[in-house]
Design an enzyme around this catalytic site. Sequence first.
Site, PDB file in Angstrom:
ATOM      1  N   TYR A 169      -7.902 -10.780   3.010  1.00 25.42           N
ATOM      2  CA  TYR A 169      -9.133 -10.122   3.478  1.00 25.42           C
ATOM      3  C   TYR A 169     -10.052  -9.694   2.340  1.00 25.42           C
ATOM      4  O   TYR A 169     -11.216  -9.389   2.549  1.00 25.42           O
ATOM      5  CB  TYR A 169      -8.828  -8.923   4.400  1.00 25.42           C
ATOM      6  CG  TYR A 169      -8.087  -7.779   3.743  1.00 25.42           C
ATOM      7  CD1 TYR A 169      -8.721  -6.923   2.849  1.00 25.42           C
ATOM      8  CD2 TYR A 169      -6.746  -7.559   4.022  1.00 25.42           C
ATOM      9  CE1 TYR A 169      -8.035  -5.880   2.244  1.00 25.42           C
ATOM     10  CE2 TYR A 169      -6.045  -6.523   3.424  1.00 25.42           C
ATOM     11  CZ  TYR A 169      -6.702  -5.693   2.544  1.00 25.42           C
ATOM     12  OH  TYR A 169      -6.034  -4.675   1.937  1.00 25.42           O
ATOM     13  N   GLU A 170      -9.503  -9.653   1.117  1.00 28.22           N
ATOM     14  CA  GLU A 170     -10.346  -9.297  -0.028  1.00 28.22           C
ATOM     15  C   GLU A 170     -11.248 -10.458  -0.433  1.00 28.22           C
ATOM     16  O   GLU A 170     -12.158 -10.278  -1.242  1.00 28.22           O
ATOM     17  CB  GLU A 170      -9.474  -8.891  -1.226  1.00 28.22           C
ATOM     18  CG  GLU A 170      -8.703  -7.600  -0.998  1.00 28.22           C
ATOM     19  CD  GLU A 170      -7.758  -7.304  -2.167  1.00 28.22           C
ATOM     20  OE1 GLU A 170      -8.212  -6.674  -3.131  1.00 28.22           O
ATOM     21  OE2 GLU A 170      -6.601  -7.722  -2.116  1.00 28.22           O
ATOM     22  N   ALA A 199       2.929  -1.929   4.264  1.00 33.73           N
ATOM     23  CA  ALA A 199       2.663  -0.932   5.288  1.00 33.73           C
ATOM     24  C   ALA A 199       2.222  -1.705   6.523  1.00 33.73           C
ATOM     25  O   ALA A 199       1.453  -2.655   6.410  1.00 33.73           O
ATOM     26  CB  ALA A 199       1.562   0.008   4.828  1.00 33.73           C
ATOM     27  N   HIS A 249      -7.282   3.950   7.033  1.00 37.58           N
ATOM     28  CA  HIS A 249      -6.485   3.638   5.845  1.00 37.58           C
ATOM     29  C   HIS A 249      -5.841   4.896   5.260  1.00 37.58           C
ATOM     30  O   HIS A 249      -4.735   4.824   4.708  1.00 37.58           O
ATOM     31  CB  HIS A 249      -7.380   2.948   4.807  1.00 37.58           C
ATOM     32  CG  HIS A 249      -6.634   2.439   3.611  1.00 37.58           C
ATOM     33  ND1 HIS A 249      -5.605   1.520   3.701  1.00 37.58           N
ATOM     34  CD2 HIS A 249      -6.749   2.716   2.283  1.00 37.58           C
ATOM     35  CE1 HIS A 249      -5.133   1.262   2.490  1.00 37.58           C
ATOM     36  NE2 HIS A 249      -5.815   1.974   1.612  1.00 37.58           N
ATOM     37  N   ASN A 284       1.722   3.671  10.888  1.00 37.49           N
ATOM     38  CA  ASN A 284       0.956   4.193  12.032  1.00 37.49           C
ATOM     39  C   ASN A 284       1.388   3.405  13.254  1.00 37.49           C
ATOM     40  O   ASN A 284       1.930   2.308  13.111  1.00 37.49           O
ATOM     41  CB  ASN A 284      -0.556   3.965  11.792  1.00 37.49           C
ATOM     42  CG  ASN A 284      -0.881   2.480  11.553  1.00 37.49           C
ATOM     43  OD1 ASN A 284      -0.662   1.957  10.458  1.00 37.49           O
ATOM     44  ND2 ASN A 284      -1.351   1.810  12.568  1.00 37.49           N
ATOM     45  N   SER A 332       0.819  -1.214   0.000  1.00 33.55           N
ATOM     46  CA  SER A 332       0.000   0.000   0.000  1.00 33.55           C
ATOM     47  C   SER A 332       0.846   1.254   0.000  1.00 33.55           C
ATOM     48  O   SER A 332       1.696   1.435   0.870  1.00 33.55           O
ATOM     49  CB  SER A 332      -0.892   0.059   1.248  1.00 33.55           C
ATOM     50  OG  SER A 332      -1.679  -1.080   1.354  1.00 33.55           O
ATOM     51  N   MET A 390      -1.464  -7.014   7.267  1.00 35.69           N
ATOM     52  CA  MET A 390      -2.448  -7.957   6.710  1.00 35.69           C
ATOM     53  C   MET A 390      -1.948  -8.632   5.428  1.00 35.69           C
ATOM     54  O   MET A 390      -2.749  -9.009   4.578  1.00 35.69           O
ATOM     55  CB  MET A 390      -3.757  -7.207   6.423  1.00 35.69           C
ATOM     56  CG  MET A 390      -4.297  -6.405   7.607  1.00 35.69           C
ATOM     57  SD  MET A 390      -5.736  -5.444   7.141  1.00 35.69           S
ATOM     58  CE  MET A 390      -5.895  -4.362   8.587  1.00 35.69           C
ATOM     59  N   SER A 391      -0.639  -8.766   5.292  1.00 38.74           N
ATOM     60  CA  SER A 391      -0.115  -9.316   4.031  1.00 38.74           C
ATOM     61  C   SER A 391       1.209 -10.029   4.273  1.00 38.74           C
ATOM     62  O   SER A 391       1.541 -10.390   5.399  1.00 38.74           O
ATOM     63  CB  SER A 391       0.091  -8.179   3.027  1.00 38.74           C
ATOM     64  OG  SER A 391       1.155  -7.339   3.437  1.00 38.74           O
ATOM     65  N   HIS A 437      -4.004   0.290  -4.873  1.00 34.49           N
ATOM     66  CA  HIS A 437      -3.289  -0.795  -5.546  1.00 34.49           C
ATOM     67  C   HIS A 437      -3.627  -0.757  -7.027  1.00 34.49           C
ATOM     68  O   HIS A 437      -4.785  -0.853  -7.407  1.00 34.49           O
ATOM     69  CB  HIS A 437      -3.695  -2.152  -4.966  1.00 34.49           C
ATOM     70  CG  HIS A 437      -3.295  -2.330  -3.534  1.00 34.49           C
ATOM     71  ND1 HIS A 437      -2.196  -3.057  -3.168  1.00 34.49           N
ATOM     72  CD2 HIS A 437      -3.828  -1.851  -2.405  1.00 34.49           C
ATOM     73  CE1 HIS A 437      -2.075  -3.021  -1.858  1.00 34.49           C
ATOM     74  NE2 HIS A 437      -3.055  -2.297  -1.364  1.00 34.49           N
ATOM     75  N   HIS A 443      -4.839  -9.602  -1.249  1.00 38.64           N
ATOM     76  CA  HIS A 443      -4.910  -9.829   0.191  1.00 38.64           C
ATOM     77  C   HIS A 443      -5.974 -10.886   0.509  1.00 38.64           C
ATOM     78  O   HIS A 443      -7.016 -10.944  -0.146  1.00 38.64           O
ATOM     79  CB  HIS A 443      -5.281  -8.535   0.922  1.00 38.64           C
ATOM     80  CG  HIS A 443      -4.285  -7.432   0.756  1.00 38.64           C
ATOM     81  ND1 HIS A 443      -4.351  -6.536  -0.268  1.00 38.64           N
ATOM     82  CD2 HIS A 443      -3.191  -7.102   1.501  1.00 38.64           C
ATOM     83  CE1 HIS A 443      -3.341  -5.681  -0.156  1.00 38.64           C
ATOM     84  NE2 HIS A 443      -2.618  -6.002   0.897  1.00 38.64           N
TER      85      HIS A 443
HETATM   86  N1  HPA Z   1      -2.700  -3.146  11.717  1.00 39.90           N
HETATM   87  C1  HPA Z   1      -2.812  -4.051  10.729  1.00 39.90           C
HETATM   88  N2  HPA Z   1      -2.452  -3.808   9.487  1.00 39.90           N
HETATM   89  C2  HPA Z   1      -1.935  -2.601   9.208  1.00 39.90           C
HETATM   90  C3  HPA Z   1      -1.791  -1.603  10.184  1.00 39.90           C
HETATM   91  C4  HPA Z   1      -2.195  -1.899  11.513  1.00 39.90           C
HETATM   92  O1  HPA Z   1      -2.099  -1.077  12.443  1.00 39.90           O
HETATM   93  N3  HPA Z   1      -1.248  -0.512   9.574  1.00 39.90           N
HETATM   94  C5  HPA Z   1      -1.074  -0.854   8.271  1.00 39.90           C
HETATM   95  N4  HPA Z   1      -1.490  -2.111   8.043  1.00 39.90           N
END
Ligand code: HPA
Length: 272
Positions: free
Chosen positions: A84-85, A112, A246, A234, A29, A210-211, A60, A82
């Site tokens: 989750y998709e 990320a 996001h 973050n 991302s 998440m990847s 993406h 991903h």
């Molecule tokens: N948690 C999970 N996935 C993420 C995060 C997070 O804080 N930041 C970017 N992808």
Amino acid sequence: MKLKQLQEATTFIAEKLQERPKIGLILGSGLGMLADEIEQPVKIKYQEIPGFPISTVEGHAGQLVCGKLNGSAVIAMQGRFHYYEGYGLDAVTFPVRVMKALGVEKLIVTNAAGGVNHAFKPGDLMLITDHLNNTGQNPLIGPNDPEQGVRFPDMSTAYDRKLQQLARDVAQSIQLDLKEGVYVWNTGPTYETPAEIRMLQAIGGDAVGMSTVPEVIVARHVGIEVLGISCISNMAAGILDQPLNHEEVIETTEKVRGAFLDFVKAILAKLA
Ligand code: HPA
């Protein structure tokens, strides 16, 4: 994973390329623009490739970009798939098998991630030294094709030690304050609760996302060496008293884009 699909996708891509890629890049991302710097690029949209899933998430682009980057023949995924998709892990990791079939020997994976380690700050780059699969999922569940790899792959050096050292050396040479740590894979798409983040701290996680882990597992299965880099976009839930979104993730990755680009390009120059 269907062998026929793999062969079809590989042939389809190989026919468009002048040179076989040696290095694969999976760009997370907000980090996809690295592929825009590839020279004499051959761009292939995912939806054109037989057997490829189609990327849906914002931020993406969804294409392969092949060519030379700092002297190395690369194949980059601009956008990844991903779990989750809603894709199965077969689909998520299919491009890694295609990369192997095309001749890729080393994979640089980026993402990320939320900072779990309190010593991190948004904008930091973290060398992934190991991972925790916190999902109970595994892309290798199912029948094993011994042509692809062994039934029980070793994960003790999932992230190649020589590539880690090369990344450290490169970071030092460009005065980048490279952090290091363990990446935790959660399925998402929810961000974590503060309690979950405290648990991840307790079990040894430094960043969460998440990847990446499914792709790394399959890369190791087929014998590709892996280098992983997280952009801490973050601080994870509950560390700062603020909600996660996001937009913040994309904003931070865009801010460190320059440093990230320089870093990966300097690594590629060493690998060429
Ligand atoms: N948690 C999970 N996935 C993420 C995060 C997070 O804080 N930041 C970017 N992808």
